[in-house]
Design an enzyme around this catalytic site. Structure first.
Site, PDB file in Angstrom:
ATOM      1  N   VAL A 293       0.867  -1.193   0.000  1.00 28.14           N
ATOM      2  CA  VAL A 293       0.000   0.000   0.000  1.00 28.14           C
ATOM      3  C   VAL A 293       0.900   1.239   0.000  1.00 28.14           C
ATOM      4  O   VAL A 293       1.708   1.430   0.907  1.00 28.14           O
ATOM      5  CB  VAL A 293      -0.922   0.030   1.243  1.00 28.14           C
ATOM      6  CG1 VAL A 293      -1.829   1.254   1.202  1.00 28.14           C
ATOM      7  CG2 VAL A 293      -1.746  -1.249   1.337  1.00 28.14           C
TER       8      VAL A 293
ATOM      9  N   GLY B 144      -1.596  12.254   3.693  1.00 25.19           N
ATOM     10  CA  GLY B 144      -2.302  13.115   4.643  1.00 25.19           C
ATOM     11  C   GLY B 144      -3.599  13.684   4.092  1.00 25.19           C
ATOM     12  O   GLY B 144      -4.229  14.541   4.699  1.00 25.19           O
TER      13      GLY B 144
ATOM     14  N   GLY C 221      -6.141  11.590   3.096  1.00 24.71           N
ATOM     15  CA  GLY C 221      -7.162  10.540   3.189  1.00 24.71           C
ATOM     16  C   GLY C 221      -7.142   9.562   2.026  1.00 24.71           C
ATOM     17  O   GLY C 221      -8.046   8.732   1.887  1.00 24.71           O
TER      18      GLY C 221
ATOM     19  N   GLY D 197      -4.971   7.113   1.356  1.00 31.07           N
ATOM     20  CA  GLY D 197      -4.693   5.736   1.788  1.00 31.07           C
ATOM     21  C   GLY D 197      -5.983   5.046   2.224  1.00 31.07           C
ATOM     22  O   GLY D 197      -6.231   3.880   1.895  1.00 31.07           O
ATOM     23  N   LYS D 198      -6.803   5.810   2.934  1.00 29.48           N
ATOM     24  CA  LYS D 198      -8.098   5.296   3.395  1.00 29.48           C
ATOM     25  C   LYS D 198      -9.001   4.968   2.206  1.00 29.48           C
ATOM     26  O   LYS D 198      -9.710   3.951   2.210  1.00 29.48           O
ATOM     27  CB  LYS D 198      -8.752   6.368   4.268  1.00 29.48           C
ATOM     28  CG  LYS D 198      -9.623   5.857   5.357  1.00 29.48           C
ATOM     29  CD  LYS D 198      -9.943   7.004   6.324  1.00 29.48           C
ATOM     30  CE  LYS D 198     -10.891   6.546   7.402  1.00 29.48           C
ATOM     31  NZ  LYS D 198     -11.044   7.599   8.430  1.00 29.48           N
TER      32      LYS D 198
ATOM     33  N   ASP E 159       3.315  -2.222   9.184  1.00 32.67           N
ATOM     34  CA  ASP E 159       4.511  -1.601   9.738  1.00 32.67           C
ATOM     35  C   ASP E 159       4.116  -0.853  11.013  1.00 32.67           C
ATOM     36  O   ASP E 159       2.979  -0.380  11.123  1.00 32.67           O
ATOM     37  CB  ASP E 159       5.092  -0.594   8.733  1.00 32.67           C
ATOM     38  CG  ASP E 159       5.738  -1.289   7.542  1.00 32.67           C
ATOM     39  OD1 ASP E 159       6.226  -2.421   7.707  1.00 32.67           O
ATOM     40  OD2 ASP E 159       5.757  -0.696   6.452  1.00 32.67           O
TER      41      ASP E 159
ATOM     42  N   TYR F 136      -4.488   1.419  10.488  1.00 37.22           N
ATOM     43  CA  TYR F 136      -5.351   0.263  10.258  1.00 37.22           C
ATOM     44  C   TYR F 136      -6.333   0.056  11.414  1.00 37.22           C
ATOM     45  O   TYR F 136      -7.490  -0.278  11.217  1.00 37.22           O
ATOM     46  CB  TYR F 136      -4.515  -0.996  10.005  1.00 37.22           C
ATOM     47  CG  TYR F 136      -3.777  -0.928   8.687  1.00 37.22           C
ATOM     48  CD1 TYR F 136      -4.493  -0.901   7.491  1.00 37.22           C
ATOM     49  CD2 TYR F 136      -2.388  -0.855   8.610  1.00 37.22           C
ATOM     50  CE1 TYR F 136      -3.846  -0.808   6.267  1.00 37.22           C
ATOM     51  CE2 TYR F 136      -1.733  -0.764   7.390  1.00 37.22           C
ATOM     52  CZ  TYR F 136      -2.463  -0.735   6.223  1.00 37.22           C
ATOM     53  OH  TYR F 136      -1.825  -0.629   5.013  1.00 37.22           O
TER      54      TYR F 136
END
Lengths: 191, 191
Positions: free
Chosen positions: A128, A136, A138, A140-141, A164, A171
């Site tokens: 990912v 920062g 959003g 990734g979400k 990580d 998560y």
């Protein structure tokens, strides 16, 4: 295999008109459906426009330029790998997701993730990545939501990943269970 | 895909003679090569004969009887799943390994494990099981050795698994790294 695959070619050249200046309220889409499908494939998803004006688009079928993908992965600190190996790994993945900075001619890859798995019981998410200058926001979400919905559509029972330390809270805040029932992750390296 | 698969049919009916009574020193094999290959496939491996006299054989190509596999998995406490889903999951796995109690006519399934992965960079081991009455004889270790060697042959860079608390020491003692660099495992359940 009948699962989504990065090799499905989007007809990127027949892109059409990108209505960049049309004013729309939040939640509405900015990219015409036919343009979105032609550029990114039929399961593509437009994300809310970001503050700096660009529109992120998620796709599980738009093919990757391996050089562009490698640049993205290196920008988040991952080691270089031979192209042929990466190509085979992508082709054998259950799902590969690209996050694109929309442009009607040259979409730019700014995010990535992929899954391996059996397509039925188990899927594991790897790699990912969001380009550092777009972190920062959003995104990734958004990638994770898109992946989980895709895996749910496949009927997968359980999704796993190795987090990580610096993204454990990321998560956890999205409802992932860390080390359920005392599970530990174990790694074995070939070299 | 060109990786080993449980669907590769071993010509089990042309089994030939099983020299059960020949005396051989430890480390030698008891099953003639052609019998081994016909029954279990060309990459099969005979394990050292156990104290109670039987010979365990590892195979990554002998097909499974799904009822027998389910009985094995239920004997170690796993929940029942629809056959069609299990069949698809096995068929989409990178590697499926059976451990058989050798018999020239009716080999009995006494162990199992499988991997998912991209066949290049990552592989994840799932569902390692040894029949309760055969546990404690080092068979789990034999399965793991066989899997790791098979994955090494494929050129996999990294193998991962999620270890239940009661088998953490089992993996640690075999050289697995637990939670390297502070990694945590994260699970997400569809239901």
């Amino acid at each position: 295999m009948d699962w989504p695959n990065f090799d499905i070619r989007a007809a990127a050249n027949s892109a059409g008109i990108f209505k960049q200046n049309s004013k729309k309220s939040q939640g509405e889409t900015n990219i015409p459906k036919d343009v979105l499908e032609n550029l990114y494939g039929k399961d593509a998803r437009e994300c809310p426009r970001l503050n700096d004006g660009f529109i992120p688009v998620l796709s599980k079928s738009r093919p990757f330029d391996l050089i562009e993908l490698e640049q993205l992965l290196q920008s988040v600190g991952w080691s270089q790998r031979p192209f042929q190996r990466v190509k085979r790994a992508l082709s054998n993945s259950l799902l590969t997701v690209g996050l694109w900075k929309h442009d009607s001619r040259f979409p730019l890859l700014i995010g990535f993730a992929r899954c391996t798995g059996d397509g039925v019981l188990e899927a594991t998410i790897w790699d990912v990545a969001v380009s550092p200058i777009h972190q920062g926001s959003g995104l990734g979400k958004e990638i994770m939501k898109y992946i989980l919905e895709s895996l749910r559509d496949l009927g997968i029972e359980r999704v796993t990943l190795f987090a990580d330390p610096e993204v454990v809270d990321f998560y956890r805040s999205q409802g992932w269970t860390l080390e359920p029932k005392g599970h530990k992750c174990a790694f074995w390296y070939a070299n």
